[in-house]
Structures are given as structure tokens and as C-alpha cells.
Enzyme design. Structure first.
Site, short mmCIF file in Angstrom:
data_model
loop_
_atom_site.label_atom_id
_atom_site.label_comp_id
_atom_site.label_asym_id
_atom_site.label_seq_id
_atom_site.Cartn_x
_atom_site.Cartn_y
_atom_site.Cartn_z
CD GLU A 226 -3.06 -0.23 2.35
OE1 GLU A 226 -3.71 -1.11 2.92
OE2 GLU A 226 -3.08 0.96 2.69
O1 TXE Z 1 7.53 5.52 4.59
P1 TXE Z 1 8.74 4.53 4.62
P2 TXE Z 1 7.28 6.72 5.60
C1 TXE Z 1 3.61 6.58 2.04
C2 TXE Z 1 3.46 8.00 1.63
C3 TXE Z 1 4.71 8.67 2.11
C4 TXE Z 1 5.50 7.67 2.86
C5 TXE Z 1 5.80 8.22 4.19
O2 TXE Z 1 3.35 8.04 0.25
O3 TXE Z 1 5.50 9.08 1.01
O4 TXE Z 1 4.74 6.47 2.93
O5 TXE Z 1 5.87 7.23 5.14
C6 TXE Z 1 9.99 0.63 7.05
N1 TXE Z 1 13.17 -2.58 4.60
N2 TXE Z 1 2.42 6.14 2.74
O6 TXE Z 1 8.32 7.75 5.38
O7 TXE Z 1 10.06 5.18 4.83
C7 TXE Z 1 9.91 1.80 8.00
O8 TXE Z 1 10.60 1.51 9.19
C8 TXE Z 1 12.04 -2.83 5.28
C9 TXE Z 1 1.32 5.58 1.98
O9 TXE Z 1 7.13 6.19 6.98
O10 TXE Z 1 8.54 3.75 3.39
C10 TXE Z 1 8.41 1.91 8.20
O11 TXE Z 1 7.95 0.97 9.16
N3 TXE Z 1 11.30 -1.87 5.89
C11 TXE Z 1 0.45 4.69 2.84
C12 TXE Z 1 7.85 1.53 6.83
O12 TXE Z 1 8.90 0.84 6.16
C13 TXE Z 1 11.73 -0.60 5.78
C14 TXE Z 1 0.13 5.34 4.12
C15 TXE Z 1 7.42 2.73 6.00
O13 TXE Z 1 8.51 3.60 5.93
C16 TXE Z 1 12.90 -0.25 5.07
C17 TXE Z 1 1.28 5.86 4.78
C18 TXE Z 1 13.63 -1.31 4.47
N4 TXE Z 1 14.78 -1.10 3.79
C19 TXE Z 1 2.39 6.29 4.08
N5 TXE Z 1 13.05 1.11 5.14
C20 TXE Z 1 -0.87 4.22 2.26
N6 TXE Z 1 -0.97 3.89 0.98
O14 TXE Z 1 -1.83 4.11 3.01
C21 TXE Z 1 12.01 1.58 5.86
N7 TXE Z 1 11.22 0.57 6.26
#
Ligand code: TXE
Length: 455
Positions: A226
Site C-alpha cells: 500500500e
Molecule cells: O515511509 P517509509 P514513511 C507513504 C506516503 C509517504 C510515505 C511516508 O506516500 O510518502 O509512505 O511514510 C519501514 N526494509 N504512505 O516515510 O520510509 C519503515 O521503518 C524494510 C502511503 O514512513 O517507506 C516503516 O515501518 N522496511 C500509505 C515503513 O517501512 C523498511 C500510508 C514505511 O517507511 C525499510 C502511509 C527497508 N529497507 C504512508 N526502510 C498508504 N498507501 O496508506 C524503511 N522501512
């Protein structure tokens, strides 16, 4: 881990992150616990989920305070999320048994053909911070209902809330070796990818989602993502009430500080009503109360992530350099906390980052369009495919436009909403797979087809 309060920048608490060792121990426990959990009936598992929901509602004020303190979400919106997320539990109680029960397709002569739905096993849910109840329940409650055990990693920006999920699920009767929370940032997330889970369910950014899918692809197990969006909203020239359209569009853009994957991220307005719409929109945005998120009157609190302040300033500067005009906000607020004034840019076009790159913050660009055709081509000019909205008094006109959208969700005279009754899915860079509805219930099980022949 330093858990910070975005409204002040102060540290709330310091917690020890999980390590490779604690993660392994929890994973092994979950593998063991899943056997007995899957032996329960769907009804017995739903009883625990219902009890969990009741405990959360019973403690919602305390839980809302925790959510607001660690994410900066205005307290009223925290309460709305906790109350609103319960609709997932209602949905499971109403439909899970129906969609998870065996189906006999053929029973004729000495031949029977039927389908049984079996859990995937031990799944991992790597989650996000913007709506931890909504995006969390979409995955871990449906996974539990299907007979899986769950390792849940909350975002590092919503750790305290994640620990509350674990506390109340265990109190509700979900065994400790069936639901386990691990805390840490992306580095711990990376370690999770090395474990052999039976399914990977992620909510977060496109970049991280793509990385996860590529990393675990060789395991040939289900992966669901998502991700983000750049959701358009088009206001046609026949809306019956321009002011009301502006109010609804503004709420879609600025609710939760625009930190919603399905927030309105760009607005197109028919030229005939453009000036009137802009005036109404700016009036509405300027009336939003920006302030301390614990104040019930606050509509705009701080951003959850400090680094987003610079990102948004850059989007504003880029737009202004390319000919946009600033009608409201435009800068961070010079005081403690990660505040950014709700910002409205007009005279925008697709040369600007604000119209093409996800803002995920309280900044919106508005562009004038001369026709429905021009609106459709601009709405489709994006690598994302989450939602698209059209405001119009004419349903057929709206449906003709919405049919052309390559998005998992479309809206007529509404926006920025999710319902458990229909699939929630992103296309293109917005995701992979569906949660909610019968699709979400069956996302966490796998079919076994039985061909039975009596001698
Ligand atoms: O995301 P991140 P963020 C999207 C939204 C925004 C972004 C912001 O578009 O741009 O997310 O959220 C983990 N291997 N949405 O900055 O960095 C991290 O610890 C495994 C859309 O938090 O992607 C966290 O738990 N995991 C959404 C999770 O990934 C890793 C709603 C998300 O972090 C990792 C919310 C790795 N290498 C935000 N690196 C929707 N569609 O509903 C990080 N994480």
C-alpha cells in the site's frame, strides 16, 4: 530509539529497538503459535478481535493522547481515527466467516469439487505512521482472522501506538505467540526481509515498497504493498455549490496535515468557475486553526516528520520559480515543532514538482483547465494510481471521466475516504494487491481445491 513529540521536538521516551536476536526469537514463537491459532474456528478468532476492539474503544481517550503525542495528529482526528477504524472489526465480524468458509462447487454423482481456504502461515506487516489504526487493522486484523500469526513492525514514528496494539490484542485473548510487535527503523525492517515469512504486507512509500518487493521476490510468497499517491481532484463547471466544493476539496487536501496516501494532492478547476473557486478555497484554508495538536480546536498540527519541512519548502520554491502564485501559507512556522503553514499555490502546471511529486503535507497546487479532455489528460499524467475524484452535478459526466482513470479507487463528489466494504488497492506506483472487502479477507489465505470421488 528516541520517540519525539513533533509539536515540540522534545523526546518523549527512549526505547530499545529489537535486534536480530529478539526478532529471531519472536519469529520462532510465531511459527509455533500459528499451529494452534489456525486450528481455532474463524468464529473463535473473531471473538478475540471483537474483544480487542472493545478494549480499544474503552481506552480510546488514553490511546488518542498517545497517538497525538507521537505523531502530532490533532486530538480530534486521533479520536476520529480510533473510532472510525472499528469499522474494520465490524466488517470482519459480518463477512469473515462467509469468505473464509469452504465452498462446494460441484456435488453430482460420485464427484465433489470444493475449495477450502488455508492461512498463509506467519506473515509480517511493516506499517506506516499516518493512520496507524486504519492501515494497521487493514492488515493484521484480517491476517489474524484468516488464521495467521503476525509479526507487526510499526513505523518508527508510531511505535507507542504499535505497542498498545500488542498489549490489547494479548489482553483480548490473542496468544503472545500469535501476535508480536517488533520496534525499530528501516534497519530492523531490512532484517525482517531476511526472515522466511509466508507473506510480506507493507504500507509506506513507493521507494521502500519497491525495495521490499524486489528483495523478497525470490521467496515466491505473497507480497502486498500500500504505497503513496498523487491523487487528483477535478471540479467541473457545473458544480451546484462552488463554495461547498471548495470546502470539501480543502478538507481532502489538508485533513491529517495532508499526510494521507489518498489525500487530494492536486486540484484542477474548470476555467469558468476558477476565480470563484480559488477565493472560496483560500478563505476556507485561512480559517483552519494551526496550533497545538492537544487543543480540540486545532485542525492543523505539526508534520510528523521533521525532514518533510525542507521537502515542502523546496516544492513551494520550485513552483514559484516556475510561475505559480502563493495564495496562502508558504513557509514553516518559526516556533518549536515541525509546523508548516497550510499552503495554496495557483496558476500551477505540470512543470512544477508540486503537481507531479507526492507532497504528503499541507501544500496543494491548483491548475485551471479549459475542458474535461484537458482535465483527464492532466489527471492521468502520473506514475501513481491510487484514487481520483470528480466534483460535478452530472453523474453521467462524472462516470465518463472516472471510467478513464487508471486508479484502484474513484470518487464522485467526495474524496479522501476508505471503506471496508470495497477493495482498497493501488495501481502502478501506488501498490500491489488489495486490502478490505472480500479481497482483503482472502488476501491472507490460500485456496486448496479438493477433487473427491467416491468409490
Ligand atoms: O515511509 P517509509 P514513511 C507513504 C506516503 C509517504 C510515505 C511516508 O506516500 O510518502 O509512505 O511514510 C519501514 N526494509 N504512505 O516515510 O520510509 C519503515 O521503518 C524494510 C502511503 O514512513 O517507506 C516503516 O515501518 N522496511 C500509505 C515503513 O517501512 C523498511 C500510508 C514505511 O517507511 C525499510 C502511509 C527497508 N529497507 C504512508 N526502510 C498508504 N498507501 O496508506 C524503511 N522501512
Amino acid at each position: 530509539m528516541k520517540i519525539k513529540n513533533p509539536a515540540t521536538g522534545d523526546i518523549i521516551i527512549e526505547l530499545k529497538a529489537d535486534t536480530a536476536e529478539t526478532l529471531k526469537n519472536k519469529f520462532n514463537a510465531l511459527k509455533e503459535g500459528q499451529k494452534s491459532w489456525s486450528a481455532l474456528s474463524v468464529g473463535e478468532r473473531l471473538e478475540c478481535i471483537e474483544k480487542f476492539g472493545a478494549l480499544v474503544q474503552q481506552h480510546k481517550n488514553e490511546l488518542a493522547a498517545i497517538l497525538t503525542e507521537e505523531t502530532g495528529k490533532p486530538i480530534q482526528q486521533s479520536l476520529n481515527e480510533i473510532t472510525g477504524a472499528h469499522n474494520r472489526i465490524d466488517h470482519l465480524c459480518k463477512y469473515a466467516e462467509r469468505w473464509l468458509s469452504e465452498e462446494v462447487l460441484v456435488d453430482s454423482g460420485n464427484t465433489r469439487e470444493k475449495i477450502a481456504y488455508e492461512p498463509l502461515g506467519v506473515i509480517v506487516n511493516i506499517s506506516a505512521w499516518n493512520f496507524p489504526y486504519n492501515v494497521g487493522y487493514n492488515v493484521f486484523l484480517y491476517a489474524l482472522a484468516g488464521g495467521n500469526s503476525v509479526m507487526y513492525k510499526p513505523s518508527e514514528y508510531a511505535v507507542l501506538t504499535g505497542k498498545q496494539f500488542e498489549k490489547y490484542l494479548h489482553r483480548a485473548g490473542v496468544p503472545e505467540n500469535v501476535f508480536q510487535c517488533v520496534i525499530g527503523d528501516g534497519r530492523l525492517g531490512q532484517l525482517l526481509l531476511e526472515e522466511d515469512f509466508d507473506g510480506y504486507f507493507f504500507t509506506g512509500s513507493y521507494a521502500t515498497g519497491k525495495h521490499i518487493a524486489e528483495t523478497v521476490a525470490h521467496k515466491l510468497v505473497p507480497v502486498q504493498l500500500e504505497l503513496g499517491g498523487k491523487d487528483p481532484l477535478y471540479v467541473t463547471d457545473d458544480v451546484p455549490d462552488i463554495k461547498q466544493a471548495a470546502i470539501n476539496a480543502a478538507e481532502g487536501a489538508f485533513y491529517n496535515n495532508g499526510q494521507s496516501c489518498c489525500a487530494v494532492e492536486r486540484i484542477y478547476v474548470a476555467e469558468r468557475i476558477y476565480d470563484e473557486f480559488i477565493d472560496a478555497f483560500v478563505e476556507e484554508v485561512n480559517a483552519y486553526k494551526v496550533g497545538n495538536p492537544v487543543d480540540p480546536d486545532t485542525f492543523i498540527g505539526p508534520l510528523t516528520r521533521e525532514q518533510q519541512l525542507g521537502f515542502l519548502s523546496d516544492q513551494v520554491a520550485d513552483a514559484l520559480n516556475k510561475g505559480a502564485f502563493l495564495k496562502a501559507g508558504g513557509q514553516s512556522v518559526e516556533e518549536k515543532g515541525y509546523y508548516f503553514r497550510p499552503t495554496v499555490l495557483v496558476n500551477c502546471d505540470h512543470r512544477m514538482k508540486v503537481m507531479t511529486e507526492e507532497s504528503f503535507g499541507p501544500v496543494i497546487g491548483i491548475q485551471k483547465v479549459a475542458s474535461d479532455d484537458e482535465a483527464v489528460s492532466l489527471m492521468k499524467d502520473t506514475p501513481y494510481g491510487l484514487t481520483a475524484a470528480v466534483f460535478s452535478s452530472d453523474e453521467q459526466r462524472a462516470l465518463n471521466l472516472l471510467r478513464k482513470m487508471d486508479t484502484g479507487t474513484v470518487y464522485w463528489n467526495c474524496c479522501d475516504r476508505v471503506s471496508p466494504n470495497v477493495p482498497w488497492s493501488g495501481r502502478k506506483n501506488s501498490g500491489l494487491g488489495s486490502t478490505l472487502s472480500f479481497k482483503g479477507i482472502r488476501a491472507f489465505v490460500q485456496p486448496k481445491s479438493y477433487h473427491l470421488r467416491n468409490w
